[in-house]
Design a protein around this motif. Sequence first.
Motif, mmCIF file in Angstrom:
data_model
loop_
_atom_site.group_PDB
_atom_site.id
_atom_site.type_symbol
_atom_site.label_atom_id
_atom_site.label_comp_id
_atom_site.label_asym_id
_atom_site.label_seq_id
_atom_site.Cartn_x
_atom_site.Cartn_y
_atom_site.Cartn_z
ATOM 1 N N VAL A 12 0.832 -1.202 0.000
ATOM 2 C CA VAL A 12 0.000 0.000 0.000
ATOM 3 C C VAL A 12 0.870 1.257 0.000
ATOM 4 C CG1 VAL A 12 -1.663 1.356 1.346
ATOM 5 C CG2 VAL A 12 -1.998 -1.109 1.045
ATOM 6 N N VAL A 13 1.875 1.282 0.846
ATOM 7 C CA VAL A 13 2.761 2.445 0.912
ATOM 8 C C VAL A 13 3.454 2.675 -0.437
ATOM 9 C CG1 VAL A 13 4.904 3.308 1.950
ATOM 10 C CG2 VAL A 13 3.118 2.340 3.399
ATOM 11 N N ALA A 14 3.898 1.609 -1.060
ATOM 12 C CA ALA A 14 4.643 1.729 -2.310
ATOM 13 C C ALA A 14 3.755 2.038 -3.514
ATOM 14 C CB ALA A 14 5.432 0.446 -2.572
ATOM 15 N N ARG A 15 2.575 1.468 -3.571
ATOM 16 C CA ARG A 15 1.762 1.529 -4.791
ATOM 17 C C ARG A 15 0.582 2.492 -4.730
ATOM 18 N NH1 ARG A 15 4.767 0.738 -8.308
ATOM 19 N NH2 ARG A 15 3.141 0.167 -9.728
ATOM 20 N N ARG A 16 0.197 2.953 -3.569
ATOM 21 C CA ARG A 16 -0.982 3.814 -3.446
ATOM 22 C C ARG A 16 -0.913 5.067 -4.329
ATOM 23 N NH1 ARG A 16 -4.738 4.076 0.880
ATOM 24 N NH2 ARG A 16 -6.134 5.825 0.552
ATOM 25 N N PRO A 17 0.213 5.795 -4.369
ATOM 26 C CA PRO A 17 0.245 6.998 -5.226
ATOM 27 C C PRO A 17 -0.026 6.672 -6.699
ATOM 28 C CG PRO A 17 2.080 7.023 -3.693
ATOM 29 C CD PRO A 17 1.445 5.670 -3.571
ATOM 30 N N GLN A 18 0.562 5.587 -7.200
ATOM 31 C CA GLN A 18 0.322 5.228 -8.590
ATOM 32 C C GLN A 18 -1.129 4.791 -8.800
ATOM 33 O OE1 GLN A 18 2.420 1.890 -10.264
ATOM 34 N NE2 GLN A 18 1.832 2.439 -12.331
ATOM 35 N N LEU A 19 -1.670 4.018 -7.884
ATOM 36 C CA LEU A 19 -3.071 3.591 -8.008
ATOM 37 C C LEU A 19 -4.000 4.808 -7.983
ATOM 38 C CD1 LEU A 19 -3.047 0.461 -5.669
ATOM 39 C CD2 LEU A 19 -3.109 0.486 -8.181
ATOM 40 N N ARG A 21 -3.237 7.876 -9.016
ATOM 41 C CA ARG A 21 -3.113 8.560 -10.309
ATOM 42 C C ARG A 21 -3.885 7.813 -11.394
ATOM 43 N NH1 ARG A 21 2.212 9.322 -8.356
ATOM 44 N NH2 ARG A 21 2.914 7.500 -9.498
ATOM 45 N N ILE A 22 -3.832 6.498 -11.363
ATOM 46 C CA ILE A 22 -4.589 5.697 -12.333
ATOM 47 C C ILE A 22 -6.085 5.969 -12.159
ATOM 48 C CG2 ILE A 22 -5.272 3.336 -12.959
ATOM 49 C CD1 ILE A 22 -2.364 2.513 -12.131
ATOM 50 N N VAL A 37 -9.642 3.941 -4.970
ATOM 51 C CA VAL A 37 -8.450 3.280 -4.431
ATOM 52 C C VAL A 37 -8.787 2.592 -3.111
ATOM 53 C CG1 VAL A 37 -6.122 3.648 -3.502
ATOM 54 C CG2 VAL A 37 -6.818 4.765 -5.636
ATOM 55 N N GLN A 38 -9.562 3.263 -2.267
ATOM 56 C CA GLN A 38 -9.960 2.651 -0.990
ATOM 57 C C GLN A 38 -10.743 1.361 -1.227
ATOM 58 O OE1 GLN A 38 -7.853 4.042 1.386
ATOM 59 N NE2 GLN A 38 -9.567 3.368 2.604
ATOM 60 N N THR A 39 -11.672 1.402 -2.179
ATOM 61 C CA THR A 39 -12.441 0.200 -2.517
ATOM 62 C C THR A 39 -11.516 -0.911 -2.983
ATOM 63 O OG1 THR A 39 -14.368 1.530 -3.135
ATOM 64 C CG2 THR A 39 -14.257 -0.707 -4.035
ATOM 65 N N ALA A 40 -10.587 -0.563 -3.857
ATOM 66 C CA ALA A 40 -9.660 -1.567 -4.382
ATOM 67 C C ALA A 40 -8.783 -2.150 -3.281
ATOM 68 C CB ALA A 40 -8.785 -0.946 -5.476
ATOM 69 N N TRP A 123 -0.731 4.265 -20.746
ATOM 70 C CA TRP A 123 -0.144 4.730 -19.499
ATOM 71 C C TRP A 123 0.345 3.528 -18.687
ATOM 72 C CZ3 TRP A 123 -2.578 9.046 -16.039
ATOM 73 C CH2 TRP A 123 -1.694 9.369 -15.023
ATOM 74 N N LEU A 124 -0.525 2.506 -18.625
ATOM 75 C CA LEU A 124 -0.168 1.311 -17.864
ATOM 76 C C LEU A 124 0.503 0.245 -18.723
ATOM 77 C CD1 LEU A 124 -3.346 1.008 -15.657
ATOM 78 C CD2 LEU A 124 -1.156 2.042 -15.105
ATOM 79 N N ASP A 125 0.552 0.492 -20.023
ATOM 80 C CA ASP A 125 1.241 -0.397 -20.955
ATOM 81 C C ASP A 125 0.666 -1.812 -20.955
ATOM 82 O OD1 ASP A 125 3.065 -0.642 -23.008
ATOM 83 O OD2 ASP A 125 4.636 -1.429 -21.692
ATOM 84 N N LEU A 126 -0.664 -1.927 -20.848
ATOM 85 C CA LEU A 126 -1.300 -3.234 -20.941
ATOM 86 C C LEU A 126 -1.484 -3.597 -22.410
ATOM 87 C CD1 LEU A 126 -4.110 -3.088 -18.220
ATOM 88 C CD2 LEU A 126 -1.762 -3.864 -17.982
ATOM 89 N N SER A 127 -1.506 -4.867 -22.703
ATOM 90 C CA SER A 127 -1.738 -5.319 -24.071
ATOM 91 C C SER A 127 -3.213 -5.146 -24.418
ATOM 92 C CB SER A 127 -1.349 -6.794 -24.206
ATOM 93 O OG SER A 127 -2.275 -7.598 -23.488
ATOM 94 N N VAL A 128 -3.526 -5.338 -25.691
ATOM 95 C CA VAL A 128 -4.918 -5.266 -26.130
ATOM 96 C C VAL A 128 -5.746 -6.319 -25.391
ATOM 97 C CG1 VAL A 128 -6.460 -5.620 -28.103
ATOM 98 C CG2 VAL A 128 -4.346 -4.332 -28.403
ATOM 99 N N GLU A 129 -5.198 -7.507 -25.251
ATOM 100 C CA GLU A 129 -5.920 -8.592 -24.586
ATOM 101 C C GLU A 129 -6.129 -8.293 -23.102
ATOM 102 O OE1 GLU A 129 -3.232 -9.051 -26.610
ATOM 103 O OE2 GLU A 129 -4.381 -9.756 -28.328
#
Length: 168
Positions: A12-19, A21-22, A37-40, A123-129
């Motif tokens: 949570v500490v490491a990823r919360r800012p990025q989540l 922004r997403i 983000v709280q829900t997630a 932004w997140l670089d996900l594939s089409v699939e």
Amino acid sequence: MRRSETEFAAFVVARRPQLRRIAYTLCGDWHQAEDLVQTALAKLYVAWPRLHKAGAEEAYARRIIVRANIDESRRPWRRERPGVEHHDRPVAADHSEDDRSELVRALQQLPPMQRKVVVLRHWLDLSVEETSRELGISTGTVKSHTSRGLAALHVLLSAERVESRSNR
């Protein structure tokens, strides 16, 4: 604290800012982004032991953010606008990370599904699939929304640059 709780807290500490922004990029509102983000994170906490073993915690959090945003946009009270038009203005966020860039302003002008597809793909670089699975739409729909969204962004960003040059 148990080991899994410590690992979750570190995540949570490491990823919360990025989540956050997403989520903001998807919904366009910092308060709603925080709720998403709280829900997630609440749902992630419940599934943490299983997901952490598989290394899928971040993808799961993103998926919950996207789905929670879709769910919120379907709720009747989200279609209502509070206050009298032009009298109730939102308070500007005073965090430097909350400053809107040209790209974020342009993204907010895209239709919601185009914005979601562009954010997930570029932004997140996900594939089409992966984007198709995250949003529950076909790969062809992902491709068409991506194409239209990128074309609209090009027009919007070009117009902003011309406008900013003429204001100098």
